[in-house]
Design an enzyme around this catalytic site. Structure first.
Site, PDB file in Angstrom:
ATOM      1  CG  HIS A 122      -3.769  28.524  -1.493  1.00  0.00           C
ATOM      2  ND1 HIS A 122      -4.085  28.567  -0.158  1.00  0.00           N
ATOM      3  CD2 HIS A 122      -3.905  29.728  -2.122  1.00  0.00           C
ATOM      4  CE1 HIS A 122      -4.412  29.797   0.010  1.00  0.00           C
ATOM      5  NE2 HIS A 122      -4.119  30.716  -1.199  1.00  0.00           N
ATOM      6  CB  THR A 174       6.897  30.338 -15.005  1.00  0.00           C
ATOM      7  OG1 THR A 174       7.534  29.956 -16.434  1.00  0.00           O
ATOM      8  CG2 THR A 174       5.283  30.766 -15.247  1.00  0.00           C
ATOM      9  CE  LYS A 175      11.177  27.004 -17.908  1.00  0.00           C
ATOM     10  NZ  LYS A 175      11.796  26.371 -18.750  1.00  0.00           N
TER      11      LYS A 175
END
Length: 204
Positions: A122, A174-175
């Site tokens: 978002h 996250t990677k």
């Protein structure tokens, strides 16, 4: 100009058609779309299994496919409203997984319980506009073939997890994860990688 292009080019018409298809208070598309449009748009193998209490928030303007012998367990939520969702053959989604497209899950991948894969973010840049009303962004998640995602893990938008890799339970990925790699933690870090010479899983 085709009818789809005509709808997209006219904001008022687009808004009205969207209202016809999507309820403002209920998740996913309206019943008539689910019954009379989606079955002709989406590809679900007859040999796949979708448990009775799974929730499919599917729209016809994006793709959804489910391969042979794939299983979606109870209390999962699959949402393609903002991006395609492809689930490969013999993939298994355990209890209470949430998959928000764009997401591609490879063949023979197994996912434990309470996992979140969300290709959606978002917007939040304008503090004077509620976050829910700001423009959404998407980046595809790719889980390649033969992976194992541990319980209570989260994979964020834009991440690719390579073939035959493992995500330890409770991790936040996250990677990108290289093929044949074990990762864990928050944020997830490499724990071991397969050495094709020694034929062992070794610490980096």
């Amino acid at each position: 100009m085709g009818i789809v292009q005509k709808i997209k080019s006219n904001p008022r018409l687009k808004k009205w058609v969207y209202w016809l298809m999507v309820s403002e208070t209920s998740p996913g598309c309206r019943l008539w779309v689910r019954l009379f449009v989606n079955p002709f748009k989406h590809k679900v193998s007859r040999k796949a299994v979708i448990r009775s209490y799974a929730r499919l928030d599917l729209a016809p303007w994006n793709m959804f496919s489910l391969g042979k012998k794939a299983v979606i367990e109870d209390f999962c939520c699959i949402n393609n409203m903002v991006g395609d969702v492809f689930i490969g053959e013999n993939a298994h989604l355990g209890l209470s997984n949430t998959v928000i497209g764009p997401v591609r899950i490879g063949d023979n991948t197994i996912m434990a319980q309470n996992i979140v894969l969300s290709g959606l973010n978002h917007g939040y840049a304008d503090p004077d506009v509620p976050i829910k009303n700001q423009k959404e962004t998407t980046a595809p998640i790719v889980i390649e073939d033969d992976c194992w995602i541990g319980a209570n893990s989260v994979v964020v938008a834009g991440v690719t997890i390579g073939k035959h890799s493992i995500v330890a339970g409770g991790s936040v990925v996250t990677k990108n994860v290289p093929p044949y790699t074990i990762v864990g933690g928050n944020p997830a870090k490499v724990l071991k990688q397969y050495n094709s010479i020694t034929k062992l899983w070794e610490k980096p």
